[in-house]
Design an enzyme around this catalytic site. Structure first.
Site, PDB file in Angstrom:
ATOM      1  N   ASP A  68      34.132  30.803  48.517  1.00  0.00           N
ATOM      2  CA  ASP A  68      33.163  30.802  47.424  1.00  0.00           C
ATOM      3  C   ASP A  68      33.515  29.772  46.356  1.00  0.00           C
ATOM      4  O   ASP A  68      34.605  29.189  46.363  1.00  0.00           O
ATOM      5  CB  ASP A  68      33.061  32.216  46.803  1.00  0.00           C
ATOM      6  CG  ASP A  68      34.416  32.903  46.665  1.00  0.00           C
ATOM      7  OD1 ASP A  68      35.451  32.198  46.695  1.00  0.00           O
ATOM      8  OD2 ASP A  68      34.460  34.134  46.523  1.00  0.00           O
ATOM      9  N   ASN A 137      36.253  46.470  42.754  1.00  0.00           N
ATOM     10  CA  ASN A 137      35.036  47.210  43.112  1.00  0.00           C
ATOM     11  C   ASN A 137      34.721  47.119  44.611  1.00  0.00           C
ATOM     12  O   ASN A 137      33.636  47.495  45.041  1.00  0.00           O
ATOM     13  CB  ASN A 137      33.839  46.699  42.297  1.00  0.00           C
ATOM     14  CG  ASN A 137      33.527  45.228  42.562  1.00  0.00           C
ATOM     15  OD1 ASN A 137      34.149  44.601  43.405  1.00  0.00           O
ATOM     16  ND2 ASN A 137      32.556  44.688  41.844  1.00  0.00           N
ATOM     17  N   HIS A 139      34.550  44.282  46.417  1.00  0.00           N
ATOM     18  CA  HIS A 139      33.863  43.075  46.884  1.00  0.00           C
ATOM     19  C   HIS A 139      34.777  42.219  47.753  1.00  0.00           C
ATOM     20  O   HIS A 139      35.997  42.257  47.620  1.00  0.00           O
ATOM     21  CB  HIS A 139      33.249  42.272  45.722  1.00  0.00           C
ATOM     22  CG  HIS A 139      34.221  41.504  44.872  1.00  0.00           C
ATOM     23  ND1 HIS A 139      34.062  41.361  43.511  1.00  0.00           N
ATOM     24  CD2 HIS A 139      35.354  40.806  45.162  1.00  0.00           C
ATOM     25  CE1 HIS A 139      35.034  40.607  43.030  1.00  0.00           C
ATOM     26  NE2 HIS A 139      35.844  40.268  44.008  1.00  0.00           N
ATOM     27  N   GLU A 144      29.184  41.368  46.050  1.00  0.00           N
ATOM     28  CA  GLU A 144      29.367  42.519  45.171  1.00  0.00           C
ATOM     29  C   GLU A 144      28.731  43.759  45.808  1.00  0.00           C
ATOM     30  O   GLU A 144      27.943  43.633  46.754  1.00  0.00           O
ATOM     31  CB  GLU A 144      28.705  42.231  43.817  1.00  0.00           C
ATOM     32  CG  GLU A 144      29.280  41.019  43.079  1.00  0.00           C
ATOM     33  CD  GLU A 144      30.608  41.294  42.385  1.00  0.00           C
ATOM     34  OE1 GLU A 144      31.352  42.206  42.817  1.00  0.00           O
ATOM     35  OE2 GLU A 144      30.920  40.598  41.402  1.00  0.00           O
TER      36      GLU A 144
END
Ligand code: F6R
Length: 252
Positions: A68, A137, A139, A144
């Site tokens: 990314d 979280n 991801h 996400e």
């Protein structure tokens, strides 16, 4: 099934993960690596640099694709993932820069850039081994919670939690980009092998949910349960919430 390697501490986690990657590079000198940024892989990259310098680990034919990049950051920006990869790994090994691929955060047409990236991965023959970190979280890359299992490389919005988590790398939270270009869960799952690394108790919840919870869009890393060759290399702290019921565990 996910194989879980629990290392005594973060240094051993980094060494173990570096060993796995070094073995794949030795077995296939023109291996296609998928790489990650963030705090977690830094020590692993240091170990790969050491192996290159002291043991002659050869990157001359290796190709890489990063997961990314922040939208809007130039490759020269000191928080861009291209800059991170150059300074933490590529500048210190004998990899050819033209063999390293990071999404262009400044592309005029970001959607086109994502398509181009997918095509480049396909043209290269697909990723042999993909390194992943994990968000608190759950991801993976910037997929996400809510990201579909079959999602592809695309422009994504970062959650408030991820922006807060990443603010430590910027002078001020207002400087953290709110969007990124990211490989999708589907793109990641096509890698022939996946290694996820995690340390610290802040990752314990995400690690237990991804390995022992149900596969759900709420925890994108849980999709890795469906991969045929996926290993989590975690330290004791990140493993602290695992019930260790039905998976293969190896301690190092
Ligand atoms: C980085 C990436 C992210 C990180 C994750 C964990 O390329 O794709 O998913 O792996 O946010 O980051 P750290 O390692 O900083 O805790």
């Amino acid at each position: 099934m996910i194989k879980v390697i629990i290392a005594d501490n973060s240094d051993l986690m980094s060494k173990k993960a570096a060993q796995i990657f070094a073995e794949r590079i030795k077995a296939k000198p023109n291996v296609i690596l998928g790489l990650a940024t963030g705090g977690t892989p830094v020590k692993m990259y240091k170990e790969l640099i050491r192996m290159h310098k002291q043991e002659g680990l050869d990157f001359s034919k290796v190709k890489t694709f990063n997961l990314d990049e922040y939208l809007g950051l130039a490759p020269t920006h000191d928080q861009s993932y291209r800059y991170f990869m150059n300074t933490n790994l590529f500048d210190h090994i004998n990899i050819k820069k033209e063999n390293t691929n990071v999404l262009n955060g400044l592309a005029k047409n970001a959607d086109e850039e994502c398509k181009r990236y997918e095509e480049m991965i396909k043209k290269a023959g697909g990723i042999d081994i993909q390194l992943l970190g994990i968000g608190g979280n759950g991801h993976i890359a910037f997929n996400e919670p809510g990201s579909a299992k079959n999602s592809r490389t695309r422009v994504v919005s970062l959650t408030e939690r991820t922006i807060q988590d990443n603010a430590r790398f910027f002078k001020d939270i207002s400087e953290v980009p709110t969007k990124a270009l990211s490989m999708g869960n589907g793109t990641i799952l096509e890698a022939r092998e996946i290694v996820l690394i995690a340390d610290k108790t802040s990752k314990a919840d995400a690690i237990s949910k991804s390995i022992e919870g149900p596969q759900t869009v709420d925890v994108p890393a849980s999709f890795l349960q469906s991969h045929s060759k996926c290993t989590f290399v975690v330290d004791k702290d990140a493993a602290s919430k695992l019930l260790k019921k039905s998976y293969e565990y190896v301690n190092v």
